[in-house]
Design an enzyme around this catalytic site. Structure first.
Site, short mmCIF file in Angstrom:
data_model
loop_
_atom_site.label_atom_id
_atom_site.label_comp_id
_atom_site.label_asym_id
_atom_site.label_seq_id
_atom_site.Cartn_x
_atom_site.Cartn_y
_atom_site.Cartn_z
N PRO A 9 -4.58 -4.48 -8.81
CA PRO A 9 -5.29 -5.35 -9.75
C PRO A 9 -4.44 -6.47 -10.33
O PRO A 9 -3.27 -6.26 -10.68
CB PRO A 9 -5.74 -4.38 -10.85
CG PRO A 9 -4.95 -3.14 -10.65
CD PRO A 9 -4.61 -3.08 -9.21
N ASN A 10 -5.07 -7.62 -10.42
CA ASN A 10 -4.52 -8.83 -11.06
C ASN A 10 -3.42 -9.52 -10.26
O ASN A 10 -2.92 -10.57 -10.68
CB ASN A 10 -4.01 -8.51 -12.48
CG ASN A 10 -5.13 -7.97 -13.35
OD1 ASN A 10 -6.17 -8.60 -13.45
ND2 ASN A 10 -4.94 -6.80 -13.92
N ARG A 17 -1.24 -15.76 -14.09
CA ARG A 17 -0.98 -14.77 -15.15
C ARG A 17 0.50 -14.78 -15.57
O ARG A 17 1.39 -14.92 -14.72
CB ARG A 17 -1.38 -13.37 -14.67
CG ARG A 17 -0.45 -12.80 -13.61
CD ARG A 17 -0.90 -11.47 -13.03
NE ARG A 17 -0.81 -10.38 -13.97
CZ ARG A 17 -0.52 -9.12 -13.61
NH1 ARG A 17 -0.28 -8.81 -12.34
NH2 ARG A 17 -0.48 -8.17 -14.49
N TYR A 22 5.93 -13.14 -14.03
CA TYR A 22 5.65 -13.01 -12.59
C TYR A 22 5.96 -14.25 -11.77
O TYR A 22 5.82 -14.25 -10.55
CB TYR A 22 4.18 -12.60 -12.39
CG TYR A 22 3.85 -11.28 -13.04
CD1 TYR A 22 4.41 -10.11 -12.55
CD2 TYR A 22 2.99 -11.20 -14.13
CE1 TYR A 22 4.12 -8.89 -13.15
CE2 TYR A 22 2.70 -9.99 -14.73
CZ TYR A 22 3.27 -8.84 -14.23
OH TYR A 22 3.00 -7.62 -14.82
N ASN A 74 2.13 -2.73 -3.95
CA ASN A 74 2.31 -3.01 -5.38
C ASN A 74 1.01 -2.58 -6.04
O ASN A 74 0.02 -3.32 -6.01
CB ASN A 74 2.59 -4.49 -5.62
CG ASN A 74 2.85 -4.77 -7.10
OD1 ASN A 74 2.56 -3.94 -7.96
ND2 ASN A 74 3.41 -5.94 -7.39
N ALA A 77 -1.09 -2.21 -12.32
CA ALA A 77 -1.15 -1.24 -13.43
C ALA A 77 -1.55 0.17 -12.98
O ALA A 77 -1.26 1.14 -13.67
CB ALA A 77 -2.11 -1.75 -14.51
N HIS A 80 0.90 3.17 -13.09
CA HIS A 80 1.27 3.96 -14.26
C HIS A 80 0.31 5.10 -14.58
O HIS A 80 0.61 5.91 -15.44
CB HIS A 80 1.39 3.01 -15.47
CG HIS A 80 2.18 1.77 -15.15
ND1 HIS A 80 3.49 1.83 -14.71
CD2 HIS A 80 1.84 0.44 -15.13
CE1 HIS A 80 3.92 0.59 -14.47
NE2 HIS A 80 2.94 -0.26 -14.71
N ASP A 87 -2.28 10.52 -4.67
CA ASP A 87 -2.72 11.50 -3.68
C ASP A 87 -3.02 10.84 -2.33
O ASP A 87 -2.73 11.42 -1.28
CB ASP A 87 -3.96 12.24 -4.18
CG ASP A 87 -3.63 13.24 -5.28
OD1 ASP A 87 -2.42 13.42 -5.59
OD2 ASP A 87 -4.56 13.84 -5.86
N GLU A 98 7.14 1.07 -2.59
CA GLU A 98 6.44 0.52 -3.76
C GLU A 98 7.23 -0.68 -4.27
O GLU A 98 8.46 -0.61 -4.38
CB GLU A 98 6.38 1.61 -4.85
CG GLU A 98 5.70 1.12 -6.12
CD GLU A 98 5.40 2.27 -7.08
OE1 GLU A 98 4.68 3.20 -6.69
OE2 GLU A 98 5.90 2.23 -8.21
N HIS A 100 7.55 -3.79 -7.26
CA HIS A 100 7.15 -4.42 -8.51
C HIS A 100 7.90 -5.73 -8.65
O HIS A 100 9.13 -5.76 -8.52
CB HIS A 100 7.43 -3.51 -9.71
CG HIS A 100 6.62 -2.27 -9.64
ND1 HIS A 100 5.25 -2.29 -9.83
CD2 HIS A 100 6.94 -1.01 -9.30
CE1 HIS A 100 4.78 -1.07 -9.64
NE2 HIS A 100 5.78 -0.28 -9.31
N ARG A 107 10.42 -3.58 -19.69
CA ARG A 107 9.17 -3.94 -20.36
C ARG A 107 8.63 -2.77 -21.19
O ARG A 107 9.36 -1.87 -21.52
CB ARG A 107 8.19 -4.43 -19.28
CG ARG A 107 8.73 -5.65 -18.51
CD ARG A 107 7.78 -6.14 -17.46
NE ARG A 107 6.54 -6.63 -18.06
CZ ARG A 107 5.41 -6.82 -17.38
NH1 ARG A 107 5.38 -6.60 -16.08
NH2 ARG A 107 4.33 -7.24 -18.00
N ARG A 111 5.15 1.13 -18.84
CA ARG A 111 5.46 0.68 -17.47
C ARG A 111 6.68 1.40 -16.88
O ARG A 111 7.04 1.18 -15.72
CB ARG A 111 5.74 -0.83 -17.46
CG ARG A 111 4.54 -1.67 -17.83
CD ARG A 111 4.84 -3.15 -17.68
NE ARG A 111 3.98 -3.93 -18.54
CZ ARG A 111 2.73 -4.31 -18.23
NH1 ARG A 111 2.22 -4.01 -17.06
NH2 ARG A 111 2.01 -5.00 -19.09
C1 DQA Z 1 3.61 -5.04 -11.63
C2 DQA Z 1 4.03 -4.32 -12.91
C3 DQA Z 1 2.86 -3.57 -13.53
O1 DQA Z 1 3.28 -2.92 -14.72
C4 DQA Z 1 1.75 -4.52 -13.87
O2 DQA Z 1 0.64 -3.83 -14.38
C5 DQA Z 1 1.37 -5.40 -12.73
C6 DQA Z 1 2.41 -5.95 -11.87
C7 DQA Z 1 4.74 -5.90 -11.03
O3 DQA Z 1 4.62 -6.30 -9.89
O4 DQA Z 1 5.73 -6.19 -11.72
O5 DQA Z 1 0.20 -5.75 -12.55
O6 DQA Z 1 3.26 -4.07 -10.65
#
Ligand code: DQA
Length: 142
Positions: A9-10, A17, A22, A74, A77, A80, A87, A98, A100, A107, A111
């Site tokens: 997401p996002n 954002r 980022y 990635n 959120a 977390h 699973d 993974e 980030h 942060r 997180r």
């Molecule tokens: C993130 C870190 C997460 O805490 C956050 O919710 C994101 C982006 C990162 O790439 O730093 O959406 O995964």
């Protein structure tokens, strides 16, 4: 190699954002960079983004049937708190990294925990978009 990049997401809002966290490069730039690298190095890459947990889980399950050989994820959120994503990742014996973009450890405390990382081979944190490329190098043995 057959590779899959999943963004949660996002992450489609990169460049829009929280640019101080980022960066200013947008999502399309990330996708292009990864596609070009994969092509240059002779790999097949699918890149998928979703704001929906279930769609990410579906892609992980599809990766099993499609014989994907490496997953970069990635989870945004979902990292977390999504035990369902944990699973799904744990269900497939595919090397997984993974990623980030930000250094989550610098942060907010929520997180600092990743429930998905234990289902992955390893983690890249805080290296910006470069983290995806480094994850790809790891998976391809470069
Ligand atoms: C993130 C870190 C997460 O805490 C956050 O919710 C994101 C982006 C990162 O790439 O730093 O959406 O995964």
């Amino acid at each position: 190699m057959k590779l899959l990049v999943l963004n949660g997401p996002n992450l489609n809002f990169l460049g829009i954002r929280e640019r101080g966290i980022y960066g200013t490069e947008n999502y399309e730039t990330l996708v292009t960079r990864l596609q070009e690298k994969a092509e240059r190095e002779g790999h097949t890459l699918t890149v998928f983004q979703s704001n929906c947990e279930g769609e990410l889980i579906d892609k992980i399950q599809e990766a099993y049937y499609d014989k994907v050989e490496g997953i970069i994820i990635n989870p945004g959120a979902f990292t977390h708190y999504s035990y369902a994503l944990h699973d799904a990742l744990a269900s497939v014996e595919i090397p997984k990294v993974e990623v980030h973009i930000s250094n989550v450890h610098k942060r907010e405390s929520f997180r600092h925990v990743s429930v998905t990382a234990p289902a992955c081979t390893g983690q890249m944190v805080g290296l910006g978009l470069r983290g995806y490329e480094l994850a790809m190098d790891f998976l391809t043995g470069k």
